[in-house]
Design an enzyme around this catalytic site. Structure first.
Site, PDB file in Angstrom:
ATOM      1  N   HIS A 126     -46.086  47.998  18.707  1.00 54.09           N
ATOM      2  CA  HIS A 126     -45.222  47.515  17.618  1.00 54.09           C
ATOM      3  C   HIS A 126     -44.142  46.533  18.070  1.00 54.09           C
ATOM      4  CE1 HIS A 126     -47.302  49.986  14.838  1.00 54.09           C
ATOM      5  NE2 HIS A 126     -46.643  51.118  15.025  1.00 54.09           N
ATOM      6  N   HIS A 146     -44.533  49.524   7.884  1.00 58.17           N
ATOM      7  CA  HIS A 146     -44.831  50.863   8.401  1.00 58.17           C
ATOM      8  C   HIS A 146     -44.195  51.957   7.528  1.00 58.17           C
ATOM      9  CE1 HIS A 146     -45.933  53.921  11.243  1.00 58.17           C
ATOM     10  NE2 HIS A 146     -46.156  53.090  12.240  1.00 58.17           N
ATOM     11  N   ARG A 194     -51.125  48.280  18.980  1.00 62.85           N
ATOM     12  CA  ARG A 194     -51.064  48.334  20.449  1.00 62.85           C
ATOM     13  C   ARG A 194     -51.752  47.152  21.121  1.00 62.85           C
ATOM     14  NH1 ARG A 194     -51.524  53.211  18.084  1.00 62.85           N
ATOM     15  NH2 ARG A 194     -50.107  54.863  18.810  1.00 62.85           N
ATOM     16  N   ASP A 218     -55.200  58.335  13.311  1.00 57.62           N
ATOM     17  CA  ASP A 218     -54.398  57.197  13.752  1.00 57.62           C
ATOM     18  C   ASP A 218     -55.374  56.111  14.177  1.00 57.62           C
ATOM     19  OD1 ASP A 218     -52.374  55.501  14.451  1.00 57.62           O
ATOM     20  OD2 ASP A 218     -51.697  56.636  16.200  1.00 57.62           O
ATOM     21  N   GLU A 266     -51.244  51.019   7.044  1.00 51.64           N
ATOM     22  CA  GLU A 266     -50.660  49.802   7.593  1.00 51.64           C
ATOM     23  C   GLU A 266     -51.715  48.691   7.602  1.00 51.64           C
ATOM     24  OE1 GLU A 266     -48.824  50.904  11.496  1.00 51.64           O
ATOM     25  OE2 GLU A 266     -49.449  52.897  10.815  1.00 51.64           O
TER      26      GLU A 266
END
Length: 354
Positions: A110, A181, A85, A253, A318
């Site tokens: 992304h 991803h 982000r 996350d 990731e």
């Protein structure tokens, strides 16, 4: 080669944006397989040894159309020009301001509305175990400055390791953050949950975020929090703790700041399944790894072989730079200038225990 993934190549054929899309397959002498499509340079299937034979450890779809229609646009994809982000989609370079499309709450995620995950890459399979994907992003595409030439090379080694090599050059100063991803379930595609996976992340610190998943700024110690994976823990052990970081994200996350030296290849994480015995170790030269536990998957979409993917049916590791780095001068820089070449390597190593 064999087709342990039982994928129909014809189902992945089509024309998108005037370019041909098809399925590409890699194999090694051990019998492992990796299958890709050039829409998003996506990893569709990864077949590795397990206690019982062979297991597909990534989730995804059975056809090109399902990828185009998917609720989850990032299954197995290369994300860019800026993965993760950027706060409010805005940043500045050399005194000039840039505005990116807002596609995730108040932020850019992304790469934008049509990031690298959605474009059609040129593919060149250079060996039975190696494929190169290339894309040229126009100056101004999705709001980013500079014409960017990107190459991503996947190699399936004889050690059952999938390596990803990234290269990029630009015509103007720009920002760049690339990642793959893939969503992993080491118990196999279609297994209901990764809560039973054992996970270790080689990081003393992580980046706490606000309710929109933008870091506050300063790193925080994992010690004494549910973020602590310095020693192995089950993914589901603390994931539902009533703690703002987990509540806001519906699970994990978050970016972990890796212990290894900046720019050096080192281990980021180790994950294993008690059902298959598969162990996945992640190595990277990037400064961080984003742990995402598939918190927003709904189970509504059809996956491979008719499987459904509810929340937390897979996890992502990731490898990347930190979120919102263009607005955080204290973070490792994501700037790329003309005359420079961005180079990075990540590897996913698979073995079997027990």
């Amino acid at each position: 080669m064999s087709n342990k993934a039982q994928l129909d190549p014809k189902a992945f054929q089509g024309i998108v944006d005037g370019k041909e899309v098809r399925l590409y397959s890699l194999s090694n002498k051990q019998g492992a397989e990796a299958h890709f499509i050039n829409q998003g340079a996506k990893l569709v299937s990864l077949i590795v040894p397990s206690r019982s034979g062979w297991t597909d450890v990534v989730i995804g779809h059975d056809s090109l159309q399902e990828y185009l229609d998917s609720e989850e646009a990032y299954f197995g994809a290369i994300c860019g020009r800026y993965a993760n982000r950027v706060a409010k989609g805005s940043f500045s370079l050399d005194g000039e301001s840039y505005q990116l499309p807002i596609n995730n709450g108040p932020n850019a995620l992304h790469g934008g509305l049509k990031g690298f995950n959605a474009v059609i890459w040129d593919a060149e399979q250079t060996a039975t175990n190696r494929i190169a994907f290339r894309y040229v992003a126009a100056d101004g595409e999705e709001g980013y400055p500079g014409e960017l030439h990107v190459e991503v090379v996947y190699t399936l080694t004889e050690e059952n390791e999938l390596t990803i090599e990234y290269r990029a050059t630009t015509s103007k100063p720009t920002i760049l953050n690339l990642t793959n991803h893939s969503y992993f379930n080491l118990s196999g595609d279609g297994d209901a949950s990764v809560h039973d996976h054992s996970l270790q992340i080689d990081a003393q610190e992580y980046l706490p975020t606000d309710e929109t998943a933008i870091p506050y700024g300063a790193p925080a110690a994992v010690e004494g929090t549910p973020m602590d994976f310095r020693e192995p823990h089950l993914v589901g052990e603390r994931i539902d703790t009533a703690w703002d970081q987990l509540v806001w994200a519906r699970g994990y996350d978050h970016t972990y700041i890796l212990d290894k030296p900046l720019g050096k290849l080192g281990r980021a994480a180790r994950c294993s399944s008690p059902k298959t015995g598969i162990v996945m170790e992640v190595y990277t030269d990037q400064p961080g790894v984003q742990l995402y536990t598939g918190n927003w998957m709904s189970g509504n979409m059809r996956g491979k072989h008719g499987h459904r993917y509810p929340a937390r049916a897979a996890l992502c590791l990731e490898t990347q730079h930190y979120p919102d780095s263009p607005n955080r001068p204290e973070y490792p820089s994501t700037r790329l200038d003309p005359g420079q070449e961005f180079r990075s390597t990540t590897a996913f190593r698979f073995t079997v225990e027990g």
